[in-house]
Design a protein around this motif. Structure first.
Motif, PDB file in Angstrom:
ATOM      1  N   LEU A  65      -9.553 -11.670  16.139  1.00 53.43           N
ATOM      2  CA  LEU A  65      -9.319 -11.835  14.707  1.00 53.43           C
ATOM      3  C   LEU A  65      -8.726 -13.205  14.415  1.00 53.43           C
ATOM      4  O   LEU A  65      -7.733 -13.603  15.028  1.00 53.43           O
ATOM      5  N   GLN A  66      -9.315 -13.905  13.457  1.00 50.32           N
ATOM      6  CA  GLN A  66      -8.837 -15.251  13.123  1.00 50.32           C
ATOM      7  C   GLN A  66      -7.660 -15.204  12.160  1.00 50.32           C
ATOM      8  O   GLN A  66      -7.399 -14.187  11.534  1.00 50.32           O
ATOM      9  N   GLY A  67      -7.007 -16.326  12.055  1.00 51.45           N
ATOM     10  CA  GLY A  67      -5.859 -16.444  11.174  1.00 51.45           C
ATOM     11  C   GLY A  67      -6.244 -16.904   9.781  1.00 51.45           C
ATOM     12  O   GLY A  67      -7.409 -17.122   9.477  1.00 51.45           O
ATOM     13  N   GLY A  68      -5.241 -17.061   8.944  1.00 50.34           N
ATOM     14  CA  GLY A  68      -5.436 -17.482   7.557  1.00 50.34           C
ATOM     15  C   GLY A  68      -5.222 -16.306   6.626  1.00 50.34           C
ATOM     16  O   GLY A  68      -5.742 -15.220   6.877  1.00 50.34           O
ATOM     17  N   GLY A  69      -4.439 -16.512   5.578  1.00 50.13           N
ATOM     18  CA  GLY A  69      -4.087 -15.422   4.668  1.00 50.13           C
ATOM     19  C   GLY A  69      -5.276 -14.718   4.059  1.00 50.13           C
ATOM     20  O   GLY A  69      -5.385 -13.494   4.101  1.00 50.13           O
ATOM     21  N   ALA A  70      -6.219 -15.481   3.492  1.00 47.06           N
ATOM     22  CA  ALA A  70      -7.387 -14.870   2.869  1.00 47.06           C
ATOM     23  C   ALA A  70      -8.258 -14.189   3.917  1.00 47.06           C
ATOM     24  O   ALA A  70      -8.799 -13.110   3.679  1.00 47.06           O
ATOM     25  N   HIS A  71      -8.398 -14.806   5.084  1.00 48.92           N
ATOM     26  CA  HIS A  71      -9.173 -14.194   6.168  1.00 48.92           C
ATOM     27  C   HIS A  71      -8.502 -12.894   6.621  1.00 48.92           C
ATOM     28  O   HIS A  71      -9.184 -11.918   6.934  1.00 48.92           O
ATOM     29  N   GLY A  72      -7.188 -12.902   6.677  1.00 52.34           N
ATOM     30  CA  GLY A  72      -6.463 -11.700   7.100  1.00 52.34           C
ATOM     31  C   GLY A  72      -6.676 -10.544   6.149  1.00 52.34           C
ATOM     32  O   GLY A  72      -6.907  -9.414   6.569  1.00 52.34           O
ATOM     33  N   ALA A  73      -6.617 -10.829   4.852  1.00 51.48           N
ATOM     34  CA  ALA A  73      -6.832  -9.773   3.856  1.00 51.48           C
ATOM     35  C   ALA A  73      -8.268  -9.261   3.924  1.00 51.48           C
ATOM     36  O   ALA A  73      -8.508  -8.054   3.850  1.00 51.48           O
ATOM     37  N   TYR A  74      -9.222 -10.167   4.090  1.00 52.88           N
ATOM     38  CA  TYR A  74     -10.625  -9.760   4.224  1.00 52.88           C
ATOM     39  C   TYR A  74     -10.810  -8.910   5.483  1.00 52.88           C
ATOM     40  O   TYR A  74     -11.465  -7.866   5.453  1.00 52.88           O
ATOM     41  N   THR A  75     -10.200  -9.352   6.575  1.00 49.94           N
ATOM     42  CA  THR A  75     -10.327  -8.641   7.846  1.00 49.94           C
ATOM     43  C   THR A  75      -9.745  -7.244   7.748  1.00 49.94           C
ATOM     44  O   THR A  75     -10.251  -6.308   8.374  1.00 49.94           O
ATOM     45  N   TRP A  76      -8.687  -7.057   6.967  1.00 49.30           N
ATOM     46  CA  TRP A  76      -8.133  -5.716   6.749  1.00 49.30           C
ATOM     47  C   TRP A  76      -9.242  -4.783   6.255  1.00 49.30           C
ATOM     48  O   TRP A  76      -9.398  -3.669   6.756  1.00 49.30           O
ATOM     49  N   LYS A 121      -5.283   2.936   9.764  1.00 54.99           N
ATOM     50  CA  LYS A 121      -5.680   2.596   8.399  1.00 54.99           C
ATOM     51  C   LYS A 121      -4.465   2.546   7.471  1.00 54.99           C
ATOM     52  O   LYS A 121      -4.330   1.631   6.657  1.00 54.99           O
ATOM     53  N   LYS A 122      -3.566   3.515   7.620  1.00 57.68           N
ATOM     54  CA  LYS A 122      -2.371   3.561   6.778  1.00 57.68           C
ATOM     55  C   LYS A 122      -1.446   2.383   7.068  1.00 57.68           C
ATOM     56  O   LYS A 122      -0.928   1.749   6.145  1.00 57.68           O
ATOM     57  N   GLN A 123      -1.239   2.073   8.339  1.00 58.47           N
ATOM     58  CA  GLN A 123      -0.348   0.965   8.708  1.00 58.47           C
ATOM     59  C   GLN A 123      -0.874  -0.362   8.154  1.00 58.47           C
ATOM     60  O   GLN A 123      -0.117  -1.167   7.629  1.00 58.47           O
ATOM     61  N   LEU A 124      -2.189  -0.586   8.255  1.00 54.37           N
ATOM     62  CA  LEU A 124      -2.784  -1.807   7.714  1.00 54.37           C
ATOM     63  C   LEU A 124      -2.626  -1.864   6.191  1.00 54.37           C
ATOM     64  O   LEU A 124      -2.240  -2.894   5.635  1.00 54.37           O
ATOM     65  N   ALA A 125      -2.919  -0.768   5.516  1.00 51.59           N
ATOM     66  CA  ALA A 125      -2.801  -0.729   4.054  1.00 51.59           C
ATOM     67  C   ALA A 125      -1.357  -0.970   3.613  1.00 51.59           C
ATOM     68  O   ALA A 125      -1.106  -1.766   2.699  1.00 51.59           O
ATOM     69  N   ASP A 126      -0.416  -0.311   4.263  1.00 48.24           N
ATOM     70  CA  ASP A 126       0.996  -0.495   3.913  1.00 48.24           C
ATOM     71  C   ASP A 126       1.417  -1.948   4.103  1.00 48.24           C
ATOM     72  O   ASP A 126       2.114  -2.519   3.255  1.00 48.24           O
ATOM     73  N   PHE A 127       0.989  -2.547   5.214  1.00 50.69           N
ATOM     74  CA  PHE A 127       1.337  -3.947   5.506  1.00 50.69           C
ATOM     75  C   PHE A 127       0.809  -4.874   4.414  1.00 50.69           C
ATOM     76  O   PHE A 127       1.564  -5.673   3.856  1.00 50.69           O
ATOM     77  N   HIS A 144      -0.203  -4.200   1.364  1.00 54.30           N
ATOM     78  CA  HIS A 144       0.407  -3.943   0.049  1.00 54.30           C
ATOM     79  C   HIS A 144       1.799  -4.557  -0.029  1.00 54.30           C
ATOM     80  O   HIS A 144       2.190  -5.082  -1.078  1.00 54.30           O
ATOM     81  N   ARG A 145       2.546  -4.517   1.082  1.00 56.36           N
ATOM     82  CA  ARG A 145       3.872  -5.176   1.106  1.00 56.36           C
ATOM     83  C   ARG A 145       3.716  -6.684   0.944  1.00 56.36           C
ATOM     84  O   ARG A 145       4.504  -7.320   0.240  1.00 56.36           O
ATOM     85  N   ILE A 146       2.721  -7.268   1.575  1.00 52.23           N
ATOM     86  CA  ILE A 146       2.470  -8.708   1.441  1.00 52.23           C
ATOM     87  C   ILE A 146       2.170  -9.047  -0.019  1.00 52.23           C
ATOM     88  O   ILE A 146       2.709 -10.004  -0.571  1.00 52.23           O
ATOM     89  N   ALA A 147       1.303  -8.269  -0.642  1.00 51.28           N
ATOM     90  CA  ALA A 147       0.938  -8.516  -2.040  1.00 51.28           C
ATOM     91  C   ALA A 147       2.150  -8.367  -2.953  1.00 51.28           C
ATOM     92  O   ALA A 147       2.347  -9.174  -3.869  1.00 51.28           O
ATOM     93  N   ASP A 148       2.968  -7.355  -2.725  1.00 50.90           N
ATOM     94  CA  ASP A 148       4.164  -7.154  -3.549  1.00 50.90           C
ATOM     95  C   ASP A 148       5.144  -8.300  -3.383  1.00 50.90           C
ATOM     96  O   ASP A 148       5.729  -8.768  -4.359  1.00 50.90           O
ATOM     97  N   ALA A 149       5.319  -8.771  -2.154  1.00 54.33           N
ATOM     98  CA  ALA A 149       6.247  -9.879  -1.907  1.00 54.33           C
ATOM     99  C   ALA A 149       5.777 -11.137  -2.621  1.00 54.33           C
ATOM    100  O   ALA A 149       6.577 -11.876  -3.205  1.00 54.33           O
ATOM    101  N   ASP A 150       4.475 -11.391  -2.609  1.00 48.60           N
ATOM    102  CA  ASP A 150       3.934 -12.575  -3.276  1.00 48.60           C
ATOM    103  C   ASP A 150       4.084 -12.471  -4.789  1.00 48.60           C
ATOM    104  O   ASP A 150       4.420 -13.444  -5.448  1.00 48.60           O
ATOM    105  N   ALA A 151       3.867 -11.296  -5.334  1.00 45.38           N
ATOM    106  CA  ALA A 151       3.940 -11.121  -6.786  1.00 45.38           C
ATOM    107  C   ALA A 151       5.337 -11.397  -7.324  1.00 45.38           C
ATOM    108  O   ALA A 151       5.488 -11.865  -8.451  1.00 45.38           O
TER     109      ALA A 151
END
Length: 104
Positions: free
Chosen positions: A15-26, A69-75, A77-84
């Motif tokens: 799996l490659q790095g990068g924020g947008a790539h990470g969200a897509y990879t999820w 699936k749950k661990q990835l989704a929770d992670f 969503h926490r990233i998105a909340d922190a950014d907001a």
């Protein structure tokens, strides 16, 4: 040619790095975890990819495919909340003039 849909296939993921790539990879990982005929035998990653790999493995250890699936989704969503709620935000004018991307 007949296809046997009950045969399992082992896969390895890098799996490659990068924020947008990470969200897509999820999203890709979420879909791969739905395929019960696929067995993720090995997984590695850099940066956001490493975080996805860690979340998948940790969640899988706790609750199998659904746990992963749950661990990835929770992670994510926490990233998105922190950014907001980050105090560092582009102004509306900045967004209009420079566009929006994950670099900031």
């Amino acid at each position: 040619m007949s296809h046997n849909h009950t045969t399992t296939k082992k896969i390895n993921l890098a799996l490659q790095g990068g924020g947008a790539h990470g969200a897509y990879t999820w999203g890709v990982l979420d879909r791969l975890l739905e395929e019960e005929r696929l067995i993720i035998e090995g997984i590695s990653g850099t940066s956001a990819g490493a975080m996805n790999a860690a979340m998948l493995v940790s969640g899988y250890a706790k609750g199998g495919r659904e746990g992963a699936k749950k661990q990835l989704a929770d992670f994510w969503h926490r990233i998105a909340d922190a950014d907001a709620f980050s105090p560092i935000q582009k102004t509306p004018l900045d967004k209009l003039l420079t566009g929006w991307n994950m670099d900031t």
